[in-house]
Design a protein around this motif. Structure first.
Motif, PDB file in Angstrom:
ATOM      1  N   LEU A 272       0.815  -1.217   0.000  1.00 15.41           N
ATOM      2  CA  LEU A 272       0.000   0.000   0.000  1.00 15.41           C
ATOM      3  C   LEU A 272       0.847   1.265   0.000  1.00 15.41           C
ATOM      4  CD1 LEU A 272      -2.783   1.269   0.019  1.00 15.41           C
ATOM      5  CD2 LEU A 272      -2.707   1.242   2.507  1.00 15.41           C
ATOM      6  N   ASP A 273       1.935   1.264   0.747  1.00 14.86           N
ATOM      7  CA  ASP A 273       2.764   2.467   0.786  1.00 14.86           C
ATOM      8  C   ASP A 273       3.355   2.761  -0.591  1.00 14.86           C
ATOM      9  OD1 ASP A 273       2.282   2.833   3.465  1.00 14.86           O
ATOM     10  OD2 ASP A 273       4.003   1.621   4.092  1.00 14.86           O
TER      11      ASP A 273
ATOM     12  N   GLU B 296       0.543   3.975  -2.874  1.00 16.56           N
ATOM     13  CA  GLU B 296       0.123   5.345  -2.600  1.00 16.56           C
ATOM     14  C   GLU B 296       1.125   6.354  -3.170  1.00 16.56           C
ATOM     15  OE1 GLU B 296      -0.777   6.282   1.467  1.00 16.56           O
ATOM     16  OE2 GLU B 296      -1.227   8.378   0.988  1.00 16.56           O
ATOM     17  N   VAL B 297       2.402   6.124  -2.893  1.00 16.09           N
ATOM     18  CA  VAL B 297       3.441   7.038  -3.378  1.00 16.09           C
ATOM     19  C   VAL B 297       3.437   7.077  -4.908  1.00 16.09           C
ATOM     20  CG1 VAL B 297       5.942   7.340  -3.566  1.00 16.09           C
ATOM     21  CG2 VAL B 297       4.914   6.836  -1.340  1.00 16.09           C
ATOM     22  N   THR B 298       3.311   5.907  -5.516  1.00 16.43           N
ATOM     23  CA  THR B 298       3.341   5.821  -6.974  1.00 16.43           C
ATOM     24  C   THR B 298       2.109   6.477  -7.601  1.00 16.43           C
ATOM     25  OG1 THR B 298       4.591   3.770  -6.764  1.00 16.43           O
ATOM     26  CG2 THR B 298       3.596   4.211  -8.908  1.00 16.43           C
ATOM     27  N   ALA B 299       0.950   6.213  -7.018  1.00 16.57           N
ATOM     28  CA  ALA B 299      -0.282   6.808  -7.554  1.00 16.57           C
ATOM     29  C   ALA B 299      -0.232   8.331  -7.433  1.00 16.57           C
ATOM     30  CB  ALA B 299      -1.506   6.251  -6.819  1.00 16.57           C
ATOM     31  N   ARG B 300       0.273   8.818  -6.300  1.00 14.73           N
ATOM     32  CA  ARG B 300       0.346  10.272  -6.124  1.00 14.73           C
ATOM     33  C   ARG B 300       1.358  10.898  -7.081  1.00 14.73           C
ATOM     34  NH1 ARG B 300      -3.023  11.512  -2.127  1.00 14.73           N
ATOM     35  NH2 ARG B 300      -3.184  10.190  -0.284  1.00 14.73           N
ATOM     36  N   ALA B 301       2.482  10.210  -7.311  1.00 18.46           N
ATOM     37  CA  ALA B 301       3.493  10.743  -8.227  1.00 18.46           C
ATOM     38  C   ALA B 301       2.966  10.751  -9.667  1.00 18.46           C
ATOM     39  CB  ALA B 301       4.775   9.915  -8.131  1.00 18.46           C
ATOM     40  N   HIS B 302       2.297   9.665 -10.048  1.00 17.29           N
ATOM     41  CA  HIS B 302       1.711   9.590 -11.390  1.00 17.29           C
ATOM     42  C   HIS B 302       0.703  10.728 -11.575  1.00 17.29           C
ATOM     43  CE1 HIS B 302       0.243   7.521 -15.042  1.00 17.29           C
ATOM     44  NE2 HIS B 302      -0.985   7.797 -14.629  1.00 17.29           N
ATOM     45  N   ASP B 303      -0.165  10.885 -10.572  1.00 13.25           N
ATOM     46  CA  ASP B 303      -1.204  11.921 -10.644  1.00 13.25           C
ATOM     47  C   ASP B 303      -0.593  13.321 -10.652  1.00 13.25           C
ATOM     48  OD1 ASP B 303      -4.018  12.908 -10.436  1.00 13.25           O
ATOM     49  OD2 ASP B 303      -3.291  13.647  -8.504  1.00 13.25           O
ATOM     50  N   ALA B 304       0.512  13.502  -9.928  1.00 14.42           N
ATOM     51  CA  ALA B 304       1.123  14.834  -9.866  1.00 14.42           C
ATOM     52  C   ALA B 304       1.601  15.264 -11.250  1.00 14.42           C
ATOM     53  CB  ALA B 304       2.280  14.843  -8.869  1.00 14.42           C
ATOM     54  N   VAL B 305       2.213  14.329 -11.995  1.00 16.63           N
ATOM     55  CA  VAL B 305       2.673  14.652 -13.342  1.00 16.63           C
ATOM     56  C   VAL B 305       1.472  14.920 -14.255  1.00 16.63           C
ATOM     57  CG1 VAL B 305       3.872  13.779 -15.382  1.00 16.63           C
ATOM     58  CG2 VAL B 305       4.823  13.348 -13.100  1.00 16.63           C
ATOM     59  N   VAL B 306       0.477  14.030 -14.192  1.00 17.45           N
ATOM     60  CA  VAL B 306      -0.705  14.185 -15.048  1.00 17.45           C
ATOM     61  C   VAL B 306      -1.407  15.512 -14.748  1.00 17.45           C
ATOM     62  CG1 VAL B 306      -2.982  13.255 -15.609  1.00 17.45           C
ATOM     63  CG2 VAL B 306      -1.051  11.696 -15.309  1.00 17.45           C
TER      64      VAL B 306
ATOM     65  N   SER C 222      -5.376  -3.647  -5.730  1.00 13.06           N
ATOM     66  CA  SER C 222      -5.232  -2.475  -4.871  1.00 13.06           C
ATOM     67  C   SER C 222      -6.303  -2.447  -3.795  1.00 13.06           C
ATOM     68  CB  SER C 222      -5.303  -1.203  -5.703  1.00 13.06           C
ATOM     69  OG  SER C 222      -6.586  -1.041  -6.224  1.00 13.06           O
ATOM     70  N   LEU C 223      -7.510  -2.880  -4.150  1.00 12.98           N
ATOM     71  CA  LEU C 223      -8.590  -2.881  -3.161  1.00 12.98           C
ATOM     72  C   LEU C 223      -8.264  -3.872  -2.052  1.00 12.98           C
ATOM     73  CD1 LEU C 223     -11.230  -1.481  -2.739  1.00 12.98           C
ATOM     74  CD2 LEU C 223     -12.400  -3.417  -3.790  1.00 12.98           C
ATOM     75  N   ARG C 224      -7.795  -5.044  -2.457  1.00 15.09           N
ATOM     76  CA  ARG C 224      -7.429  -6.060  -1.470  1.00 15.09           C
ATOM     77  C   ARG C 224      -6.301  -5.527  -0.590  1.00 15.09           C
ATOM     78  NH1 ARG C 224      -6.303 -10.138  -4.899  1.00 15.09           N
ATOM     79  NH2 ARG C 224      -4.077 -10.197  -4.499  1.00 15.09           N
ATOM     80  N   THR C 225      -5.334  -4.889  -1.231  1.00 14.95           N
ATOM     81  CA  THR C 225      -4.200  -4.335  -0.493  1.00 14.95           C
ATOM     82  C   THR C 225      -4.662  -3.304   0.521  1.00 14.95           C
ATOM     83  OG1 THR C 225      -2.873  -4.598  -2.477  1.00 14.95           O
ATOM     84  CG2 THR C 225      -1.982  -3.189  -0.757  1.00 14.95           C
ATOM     85  N   LEU C 226      -5.510  -2.404   0.055  1.00 13.02           N
ATOM     86  CA  LEU C 226      -6.020  -1.344   0.927  1.00 13.02           C
ATOM     87  C   LEU C 226      -6.776  -1.915   2.105  1.00 13.02           C
ATOM     88  CD1 LEU C 226      -7.395   1.269  -1.584  1.00 13.02           C
ATOM     89  CD2 LEU C 226      -5.952   1.772   0.376  1.00 13.02           C
ATOM     90  N   ILE C 227      -7.686  -2.819   1.800  1.00 17.61           N
ATOM     91  CA  ILE C 227      -8.558  -3.320   2.851  1.00 17.61           C
ATOM     92  C   ILE C 227      -7.768  -4.107   3.877  1.00 17.61           C
ATOM     93  CG2 ILE C 227     -10.416  -4.964   3.305  1.00 17.61           C
ATOM     94  CD1 ILE C 227     -11.772  -3.890   0.781  1.00 17.61           C
TER      95      ILE C 227
END
Lengths: 265, 71
Positions: free
Chosen positions: A66-67, A70-80, B45-50
């Motif tokens: 998850l960590d 989260e970091v990757t999704a936020r970085a991807h979104d920041a560029v987009v 990701s949902l499984r990971t989150l939960i």
């Protein structure tokens, strides 16, 4: 020209008609400087990433973390989002990774019509999210109210259970009705919209139901009107609490039309 | 109002983001990620989150299959 080698790959962020030139974009998912590639009249914003973290096996493993996610999704979104702030753009789904620059150019060429269509559809528009939570009915039920049933404690208990259950069902119905009204009202102001699956309560940290998890593509010159409508719908629907998020890059409206127009009633 | 857990807001914001970057966006098959299907990503990701949230908050009384609620 192959910029990449066997140990690296190319992460795709977003596609535009014209390079956001001179614009300072944030670093990417690997902390790398992002760059652009042109082909077929389109520009892809990409970054070179290491296969150790972004190869297929590594991605499968990392997406479960998850960590990392989260970091990757936020970085991807920041560029987009940085690109979306200056020009019309179509984001790629997270984790679109190519082996080299040539493959990216091939994708741009192969999917040119798809990107052109999507770019036309989102020009001058942004995505807005509207989430509705049910506001629980706080009215305490009278524990002595046995629903008029006579008889012993067992019968009274069952009658109370029935009353409580039907109250809960009635509440769920009201809430669902209000959510449908809100969605319909917002669709009238939006170019397109759809209802997404509700977020699991374990994630929201609340037991309150989420009868609406909608996302809407709104003309930029109607943004104020849309936000005002959300506030007004929030006030006029007693059993719902509405939350507005955005503007988002048009993630949910980037796909081909037949994938997008799945509008629920 | 979204009380219960202090970082519920941040978590919801993350879910909002994941909803979009994992389920939205144009899908083209990169040659590295050809076989990571779009549906897989969301499920993973949902499984990971939960599971991570459950671990973090301990005994949250959540439905066994927290799929969709409301409707």
């Amino acid at each position: 020209m192959r910029v990449t080698d066997d140990r690296t790959a190319v992460w795709m962020y977003t596609v535009t008609r014209d390079a956001p030139g001179g614009n300072e974009l944030p670093n990417g998912v690997a902390g790398e400087r992002v760059r652009t590639l042109d082909a077929a009249g389109l520009t892809a914003v990409v970054g070179t990433v290491g296969l150790d973290d972004f190869g297929e096996a590594a991605l499968r493993r990392n997406l479960e973390d998850l960590d990392w996610l989260e970091v990757t999704a936020r970085a991807h979104d920041a560029v987009v989002a940085a690109v979306a702030a200056v020009t019309t753009t179509i984001p790629l789904r997270l984790a679109t990774v190519c082996s080299d620059d040539e493959r990216v150019r091939t994708l741009l060429t192969e999917h040119r019509a798809q990107f052109e269509d999507a770019l036309r559809r989102v020009t001058g528009r942004s995505e807005w999210g509207v989430r509705a939570f049910a506001v629980p009915d706080e009215t305490p039920s009278d524990p002595e109210d046995d629903g008029g049933a006579g008889g012993g404690p067992g019968a009274r208990y069952l009658a109370r259970r029935r009353t409580a259950l039907s109250a809960r069902e009635a509440f769920a119905q009201v809430v669902a009705g209000e959510a449908a009204e809100v969605h319909a009202a917002l669709l009238r102001l939006a170019v397109a919209g759809r209802r997404q699956a509700s977020t699991a309560p374990v994630l929201t940290g609340t037991r309150d139901a989420m009868p609406l998890n909608g996302t809407y593509l709104v003309d930029d010159d109607r943004t104020d009107e849309f936000a005002t409508a959300v506030a007004s719908l929030d006030r006029s629907h007693d059993r719902l609490r509405l939350e507005l998020t955005g503007p988002w890059p048009p993630y949910s409206f980037a796909a081909l039309p037949d994938r997008v127009d799945r509008e629920s009633p | 109002m979204t009380a219960g857990h202090p970082d519920a807001d941040r978590r919801i914001a993350l879910v909002d983001l994941l909803d979009r970057v994992l389920a939205g966006g144009v899908v083209v098959a990169g040659d590295i990620t050809l076989s990571i299907a779009d549906v897989d990503l969301v499920e993973i990701s949902l499984r990971t989150l939960i599971s991570s949230v459950k671990a973090a908050v301990g005994s949250v009384e959540a439905p066994a299959e927290p799929k969709r609620i409301g409707r």
